[in-house]
Design a protein around this motif. Structure first.
Motif, PDB file in Angstrom:
ATOM      1  N   MET A   1      50.034  42.152 -64.558  1.00  0.00           N
ATOM      2  CA  MET A   1      50.245  41.331 -65.736  1.00  0.00           C
ATOM      3  C   MET A   1      51.638  40.692 -65.742  1.00  0.00           C
ATOM      4  N   ILE A   2      52.670  41.537 -65.505  1.00  0.00           N
ATOM      5  CA  ILE A   2      54.056  41.063 -65.460  1.00  0.00           C
ATOM      6  C   ILE A   2      54.603  41.252 -64.056  1.00  0.00           C
ATOM      7  N   LYS A   3      55.265  40.216 -63.568  1.00  0.00           N
ATOM      8  CA  LYS A   3      55.959  40.313 -62.294  1.00  0.00           C
ATOM      9  C   LYS A   3      57.270  39.557 -62.400  1.00  0.00           C
ATOM     10  N   ILE A   4      58.363  40.237 -62.133  1.00  0.00           N
ATOM     11  CA  ILE A   4      59.648  39.552 -62.093  1.00  0.00           C
ATOM     12  C   ILE A   4      60.236  39.723 -60.697  1.00  0.00           C
ATOM     13  N   GLU A   5      60.822  38.646 -60.201  1.00  0.00           N
ATOM     14  CA  GLU A   5      61.356  38.619 -58.837  1.00  0.00           C
ATOM     15  C   GLU A   5      62.808  38.166 -58.833  1.00  0.00           C
ATOM     16  N   ASN A   6      63.682  39.031 -58.318  1.00  0.00           N
ATOM     17  CA  ASN A   6      65.094  38.690 -58.106  1.00  0.00           C
ATOM     18  C   ASN A   6      65.718  38.062 -59.346  1.00  0.00           C
ATOM     19  N   LEU A   7      65.450  38.683 -60.487  1.00  0.00           N
ATOM     20  CA  LEU A   7      65.864  38.118 -61.762  1.00  0.00           C
ATOM     21  C   LEU A   7      67.276  38.578 -62.120  1.00  0.00           C
ATOM     22  N   SER A   8      68.118  37.618 -62.487  1.00  0.00           N
ATOM     23  CA  SER A   8      69.487  37.906 -62.919  1.00  0.00           C
ATOM     24  C   SER A   8      69.776  37.166 -64.213  1.00  0.00           C
ATOM     25  N   LYS A   9      70.657  37.767 -65.011  1.00  0.00           N
ATOM     26  CA  LYS A   9      71.125  37.119 -66.233  1.00  0.00           C
ATOM     27  C   LYS A   9      72.628  37.308 -66.337  1.00  0.00           C
ATOM     28  N   VAL A  10      73.330  36.176 -66.422  1.00  0.00           N
ATOM     29  CA  VAL A  10      74.787  36.183 -66.502  1.00  0.00           C
ATOM     30  C   VAL A  10      75.204  35.491 -67.791  1.00  0.00           C
ATOM     31  N   PHE A  11      76.053  36.158 -68.564  1.00  0.00           N
ATOM     32  CA  PHE A  11      76.626  35.563 -69.763  1.00  0.00           C
ATOM     33  C   PHE A  11      78.050  35.118 -69.449  1.00  0.00           C
ATOM     34  N   ARG A  12      78.343  33.878 -69.725  1.00  0.00           N
ATOM     35  CA  ARG A  12      79.661  33.325 -69.375  1.00  0.00           C
ATOM     36  C   ARG A  12      80.364  32.764 -70.601  1.00  0.00           C
ATOM     37  N   THR A  13      81.654  33.018 -70.683  1.00  0.00           N
ATOM     38  CA  THR A  13      82.539  32.331 -71.612  1.00  0.00           C
ATOM     39  C   THR A  13      83.599  31.627 -70.768  1.00  0.00           C
ATOM     40  N   THR A  14      84.557  31.012 -71.406  1.00  0.00           N
ATOM     41  CA  THR A  14      85.598  30.317 -70.647  1.00  0.00           C
ATOM     42  C   THR A  14      86.464  31.284 -69.854  1.00  0.00           C
ATOM     43  N   GLU A  15      86.473  32.556 -70.269  1.00  0.00           N
ATOM     44  CA  GLU A  15      87.366  33.527 -69.616  1.00  0.00           C
ATOM     45  C   GLU A  15      86.637  34.683 -68.939  1.00  0.00           C
ATOM     46  N   VAL A  16      85.417  34.963 -69.383  1.00  0.00           N
ATOM     47  CA  VAL A  16      84.735  36.181 -68.913  1.00  0.00           C
ATOM     48  C   VAL A  16      83.332  35.851 -68.411  1.00  0.00           C
ATOM     49  N   GLU A  17      82.936  36.534 -67.335  1.00  0.00           N
ATOM     50  CA  GLU A  17      81.568  36.461 -66.830  1.00  0.00           C
ATOM     51  C   GLU A  17      80.995  37.873 -66.824  1.00  0.00           C
ATOM     52  N   THR A  18      79.883  38.058 -67.534  1.00  0.00           N
ATOM     53  CA  THR A  18      79.252  39.374 -67.623  1.00  0.00           C
ATOM     54  C   THR A  18      77.866  39.313 -67.001  1.00  0.00           C
ATOM     55  N   ILE A  19      77.641  40.169 -66.008  1.00  0.00           N
ATOM     56  CA  ILE A  19      76.333  40.236 -65.357  1.00  0.00           C
ATOM     57  C   ILE A  19      75.504  41.288 -66.084  1.00  0.00           C
ATOM     58  N   ALA A  20      74.531  40.832 -66.872  1.00  0.00           N
ATOM     59  CA  ALA A  20      73.694  41.749 -67.644  1.00  0.00           C
ATOM     60  C   ALA A  20      72.537  42.287 -66.815  1.00  0.00           C
ATOM     61  N   LEU A  21      71.940  41.442 -65.972  1.00  0.00           N
ATOM     62  CA  LEU A  21      70.875  41.848 -65.057  1.00  0.00           C
ATOM     63  C   LEU A  21      71.220  41.313 -63.683  1.00  0.00           C
ATOM     64  N   ASN A  22      71.020  42.149 -62.659  1.00  0.00           N
ATOM     65  CA  ASN A  22      71.475  41.798 -61.319  1.00  0.00           C
ATOM     66  C   ASN A  22      70.351  41.973 -60.302  1.00  0.00           C
ATOM     67  N   ASP A  23      69.654  40.874 -60.016  1.00  0.00           N
ATOM     68  CA  ASP A  23      68.650  40.843 -58.946  1.00  0.00           C
ATOM     69  C   ASP A  23      67.550  41.893 -59.164  1.00  0.00           C
ATOM     70  N   VAL A  24      66.956  41.862 -60.360  1.00  0.00           N
ATOM     71  CA  VAL A  24      65.929  42.837 -60.736  1.00  0.00           C
ATOM     72  C   VAL A  24      64.549  42.332 -60.316  1.00  0.00           C
ATOM     73  N   SER A  25      63.781  43.192 -59.686  1.00  0.00           N
ATOM     74  CA  SER A  25      62.382  42.907 -59.360  1.00  0.00           C
ATOM     75  C   SER A  25      61.522  44.050 -59.906  1.00  0.00           C
ATOM     76  N   LEU A  26      60.374  43.689 -60.495  1.00  0.00           N
ATOM     77  CA  LEU A  26      59.573  44.684 -61.209  1.00  0.00           C
ATOM     78  C   LEU A  26      58.167  44.159 -61.419  1.00  0.00           C
ATOM     79  N   GLU A  27      57.178  45.068 -61.355  1.00  0.00           N
ATOM     80  CA  GLU A  27      55.807  44.728 -61.722  1.00  0.00           C
ATOM     81  C   GLU A  27      55.308  45.712 -62.775  1.00  0.00           C
TER      82      GLU A  27
END
Length: 225
Positions: A1-27
């Motif tokens: 039903m659900i498949k995620i491949e190499n999924l990443s989420k990065v939150f960026r401001t002018t000064e900071v970069e936060t990696i919330a999800l890093n290359d996640v794969s899941l079924e």
């Protein structure tokens, strides 16, 4: 039903970069009940938001029933959400100005279901959630456990194939928490796929599988016996 491949989420401001999800794969299989656990800030809620199409990944892919939906535009994501996904939150998120029946009916209104069918479906789901006697009451007149029953009724009244639950017992005492988890377990046995974020090992035990996140990555995926 659900498949995620190499999924990443990065939150960026002018000064900071936060990696919330890093290359996640899941079924996640159809009709599975999955609990997502991990310390605060590990990416649990970020992952749930992406699965619920409340946010887009920075990179990677999210497939729902074989269709790539993670990178859809907002209007298209909204349409998929309305027809396929129900949400249950820790804070209930009921509308104070609407009574129980009206809160539960709201998703059906958005789907343009005819009024007669809306009333029938609301009546059926309130009976199933054992909250029919509170149909004309307002959220502030209900206990926490009753409010969460209403929230679950609202989440499932449109017959979604996927329910996403974010700490659904977090504001409840032990007794009401157990009742809510039993309701979710019953829905899963009836064929609804459930993905739940929780800090509670007890609640996680209702799932078929527990996925542990740490620093935005899956560190284990354990099937419950």
């Amino acid at each position: 039903m659900i498949k995620i491949e190499n999924l990443s989420k990065v939150f960026r401001t002018t000064e900071v970069e936060t990696i919330a999800l890093n290359d996640v794969s899941l079924e996640i299989k159809d009709k599975e009940f999955v609990s997502i656990m991990g310390p605060s800030g590990c990416g649990k809620s970020t992952l749930l938001n992406i699965l619920g199409l409340l946010d887009n990944p920075t990179s990677g892919y999210y497939y729902l029933n074989g269709k790539e939906v993670g990178n859809l535009k907002e209007k298209d994501r909204t349409n998929v959400r309305k027809g396929n996904i129900g949400f249950v939150f820790q804070s209930f998120n009921l509308i104070d100005e609407l009574n129980v029946s009206e809160n539960v009916e709201l998703p059906l209104t958005y789907l343009h279901i005819p009024a007669k069918e809306r009333k029938e479906r609301v009546s059926e789901i309130l009976a199933r959630m054992n909250i029919s006697h509170r149909a004309k009451h307002y959220p502030q007149q209900l206990s926490g456990g009753q409010q969460q029953r209403v929230a679950i009724a609202r989440a499932v009244v449109s017959n979604p194939e996927l329910i996403l639950a974010d700490e659904p017992t977090g504001n409840l005492d032990s007794k009401n928490g157990k009742e809510v988890m039993q309701l979710l377990s019953d829905l899963n046995r009836d064929g609804t796929t459930i993905v739940m974020v929780t800090h509670s090992q007890h609640d996680a035990g209702y799932a078929n599988r527990i996925i542990n996140l740490f620093d935005g990555q899956i560190v284990s995926s354990i099937a419950e016996m």
